[in-house]
Write a protein that holds these residues in place. Structure first.
Motif, PDB file in Angstrom:
ATOM      1  N   ASP A 114      -2.185  -7.343   4.727  1.00  0.00           N
ATOM      2  CA  ASP A 114      -3.593  -6.945   4.804  1.00  0.00           C
ATOM      3  C   ASP A 114      -4.012  -6.113   3.597  1.00  0.00           C
ATOM      4  OD1 ASP A 114      -4.258  -8.238   7.120  1.00  0.00           O
ATOM      5  OD2 ASP A 114      -3.818  -6.543   8.438  1.00  0.00           O
ATOM      6  N   VAL A 115      -3.046  -5.559   2.891  1.00  0.00           N
ATOM      7  CA  VAL A 115      -3.350  -4.723   1.715  1.00  0.00           C
ATOM      8  C   VAL A 115      -3.313  -5.554   0.427  1.00  0.00           C
ATOM      9  CG1 VAL A 115      -2.659  -2.667   0.392  1.00  0.00           C
ATOM     10  CG2 VAL A 115      -2.338  -2.731   2.887  1.00  0.00           C
ATOM     11  N   GLY A 116      -2.320  -6.428   0.291  1.00  0.00           N
ATOM     12  CA  GLY A 116      -2.090  -7.059  -1.016  1.00  0.00           C
ATOM     13  C   GLY A 116      -2.494  -8.502  -1.157  1.00  0.00           C
ATOM     14  N   GLY A 166       1.690  -2.650  -1.954  1.00  0.00           N
ATOM     15  CA  GLY A 166       1.279  -1.326  -1.478  1.00  0.00           C
ATOM     16  C   GLY A 166       1.167  -1.326   0.034  1.00  0.00           C
ATOM     17  N   CYS A 167       1.510  -0.182   0.649  1.00  0.00           N
ATOM     18  CA  CYS A 167       1.432  -0.098   2.117  1.00  0.00           C
ATOM     19  C   CYS A 167       0.002   0.144   2.568  1.00  0.00           C
ATOM     20  CB  CYS A 167       2.348   1.011   2.637  1.00  0.00           C
ATOM     21  SG  CYS A 167       1.726   2.696   2.342  1.00  0.00           S
ATOM     22  N   GLY A 168      -0.820   0.701   1.680  1.00  0.00           N
ATOM     23  CA  GLY A 168      -2.220   0.969   2.022  1.00  0.00           C
ATOM     24  C   GLY A 168      -2.447   2.284   2.754  1.00  0.00           C
ATOM     25  N   CYS A 192      -1.547   5.103  -2.271  1.00  0.00           N
ATOM     26  CA  CYS A 192      -2.434   3.983  -1.934  1.00  0.00           C
ATOM     27  C   CYS A 192      -3.836   4.487  -1.613  1.00  0.00           C
ATOM     28  CB  CYS A 192      -1.861   3.190  -0.766  1.00  0.00           C
ATOM     29  SG  CYS A 192      -0.426   2.175  -1.193  1.00  0.00           S
ATOM     30  N   SER A 193      -3.921   5.682  -0.990  1.00  0.00           N
ATOM     31  CA  SER A 193      -5.248   6.220  -0.666  1.00  0.00           C
ATOM     32  C   SER A 193      -6.043   6.532  -1.932  1.00  0.00           C
ATOM     33  CB  SER A 193      -5.127   7.477   0.199  1.00  0.00           C
ATOM     34  OG  SER A 193      -4.828   8.614  -0.595  1.00  0.00           O
ATOM     35  N   LYS A 194      -5.325   6.762  -3.044  1.00  0.00           N
ATOM     36  CA  LYS A 194      -5.982   7.002  -4.341  1.00  0.00           C
ATOM     37  C   LYS A 194      -6.093   5.721  -5.155  1.00  0.00           C
ATOM     38  CE  LYS A 194      -6.116  11.408  -3.528  1.00  0.00           C
ATOM     39  NZ  LYS A 194      -7.377  11.974  -3.029  1.00  0.00           N
TER      40      LYS A 194
END
Lengths: 389, 143
Positions: A149-151, A89-91, A96-98
């Motif tokens: 940083d997201v995954g 996910g890109c974040g 991703c915001s959800k």
């Protein structure tokens, strides 16, 4: 470096491939210390997902050590021990915001393939075909992790590699089935499939307060593991009639939540199995779904069915009438890893979630083809084979 | 078993070929293929922010060959960006799809994800159509 490569239908080999490079400033390179076989890989091996190329590196559930970090990576440093979400996910996008990370708008570099097939493209995944972005897989010495940083998540001290590994996919997928399936305290939950994902879904349902959890499979060794390590009730569908048994155990109501953790190559009792298999091999349907069929039929009125098993295309004899007239909620998803992994690692640290027993076979990467053979044939009571590069 | 596997291989290859060919055909679409409909994407950035700035990346590079319009998306989902080629524009539908997807990624994530590399695959007769499709993976689809 060494990597396990797809060579064609039911053909794998360990070959030499170039080491992965940082391609975007949010990437990290991870030295893989453990990477595990997954039932969904068998769909790639069997040729059911026709977007593989000779030489593709497979594997998507893994853990390792950061050896390089891109300029914009903030959360990780060289030397960190990280477990990584199998879906990327890109974040930053709306999905991703959800916290619907597997639906990311920006992580699949080949959106045209799945958009054409399914109407919209999900996000990218490691080692899971060019339809999912063509990202190199984790059955290798090193892997590139985009949007790190997201995954990617640092594994807390006190949680072993053996336990944390399964936060990468099995445990997060299982938790998602229970949470998004809507398990409530006091519910009766039925889970089809006693593999790693099914066992994790059962454990998640129990931790979310389910009163009874029943896991269904045809292999006694998996059901024995489920009873011993997860504490769920079990049911062998080759020995009893699943629907009758579930009705009896639920006072005639049917389970409140049904979780399917089997996928497109499902087996079943009775004549529907050869029927489904023939239609699948003739491509009159792409997937076999007897467990989904059964779940919809047996679920209580107004209940829910969550599909965790991987499906690619079209199924036959879908019980739309039962779904509609019983007022069911039917839902599915690929795993939204970053939504669950921090919480799962915390529960692993507290001992609420154990996973080590799933790794029935631990083998060197060089033995990758044999590991998949054992895993596919369910030899030697194999639940999961872990590869160590 | 051998026969069924042969069928499976053939049908799998055909399925991959059909999808890949359709993607490649769409990539080759020229301005003449346009039916005049706009290509639209939703970017998760507020309309007020985007209307005040120049759209970045490959969408900006299309310049005056296309007509770009913005409108707010419902329920705080961001901004809908609509792109239509101007009459006589040399820009193809594939170029517009790629530009929209790359621009969305730039505006949302600050970067456009590149595929893994270096490659580990080999070209074969069976996977050549798939390779052709993935070389232009952001240009096809339904957008």
């Amino acid at each position: 470096m060494k990597a396990l490569q797809w060579q064609g239908i039911n053909k794998l080999k360990v070959g030499e491939v170039p080491e992965p490079e940082l391609r975007n400033p949010g990437d990290i390179i991870v030295k893989v210390t453990r990477s595990v076989t997954c039932g969904s890989d068998l769909h790639l091996l069997g040729g059911y997902i026709p977007f593989m190329q000779k030489g593709d590196v497979i594997g998507h559930e893994f853990l390792g050590e950061v050896v390089q970090a891109g300029a914009l990576v903030k959360n990780h440093r060289v030397g960190d021990r990280v477990v990584v979400s199998s879906f990327i996910g890109c974040g930053s996008c709306w999905y991703c915001s959800k916290e619907l990370y597997s639906l990311c708008d920006n992580s699949n570099t080949n959106p045209a393939l799945t958009e054409t097939l399914w109407g919209q493209a999900p996000g990218g995944c490691f080692g899971y075909s060019h339809a999912m972005g063509g990202n190199q897989g984790s059955h290798a010495e090193y892997i590139r992790v985009p949007f790190a940083d997201v995954g990617a998540f640092t594994v807390p001290q006190g949680v072993s590699d053996e336990r944390a590994l399964f936060a990468s996919d099995s445990a997060s997928t299982g938790w998602m089935g229970a949470e998004l399936g809507g398990v409530q305290p006091g519910d009766v939950v039925a889970v089809w499939g006693a593999g790693a994902v099914g066992q994790m879904a059962a454990r998640a349902a129990m931790l979310l307060g389910a009163e009874r959890v029943v896991v269904i499979d045809r292999y006694d060794y998996r059901l024995d593991q489920t009873a011993k390590f997860i504490g769920a009730e079990t049911l062998n569908y080759e020995e009893v009639n699943t629907e009758q048994e579930l009705r009896e155990r639920t006072g005639g109501r049917g389970p409140d939540v049904c979780i399917e953790a089997v996928g497109m190559e499902a087996h079943s009792a009775g004549p529907q199995f050869p029927y489904d298999q023939l239609k699948q091999q003739l491509r009159l349907q792409t997937d076999r779904s007897p467990a989904v069929r059964e779940a919809i039929h047996v679920a209580r009125k107004g209940g829910s069915v969550f599909v965790l098993g991987v499906y690619a295309g079209i199924v036959d004899k879908f019980p739309l009438g039962a779904m509609m007239n019983k007022g069911l909620t039917v839902r599915g998803a690929q795993m939204h890893g970053p939504r669950y992994i921090p919480m799962l690692l915390d529960r692993m640290a507290k001992g609420e979630l154990v996973t080590e027993h799933l790794a029935t076979h631990v083998m060197p990467l060089d033995e990758g083809p044999e590991a998949y053979r054992i895993f596919k044939e369910k030899e030697d009571n194999c639940v999961r084979a872990v590869l160590v590069p | 078993m051998r026969a069924s596997r042969a069928i499976l291989v053939a049908v799998t290859a055909a399925a991959a070929g059909v999808t890949a060919t359709s993607v490649v055909k769409k990539r080759r679409a020229s301005a003449q293929d346009h039916d005049g409909r706009p290509h639209v994407i939703t970017v998760f950035r507020p309309y007020d922010e985007l209307k005040a700035e120049q759209v970045p990346g490959s969408l900006a590079e299309l310049g005056d060959t296309v007509e770009v319009s913005l409108r707010p998306a419902p329920a705080d989902r961001g901004t809908e960006i609509s792109v239509r080629p101007r009459d006589g524009s040399p820009v193809g539908a594939g170029d517009i799809r790629r530009a929209l997807r790359e621009t969305r990624s730039l505006l949302e994530a600050g970067d456009v994800l590149l595929p893994s590399g270096p490659p580990t695959t080999k070209t074969t007769l069976l996977n050549r159509p798939l390779q052709a499709a993935t070389e232009h993976g952001r240009e096809g689809g339904l957008l």
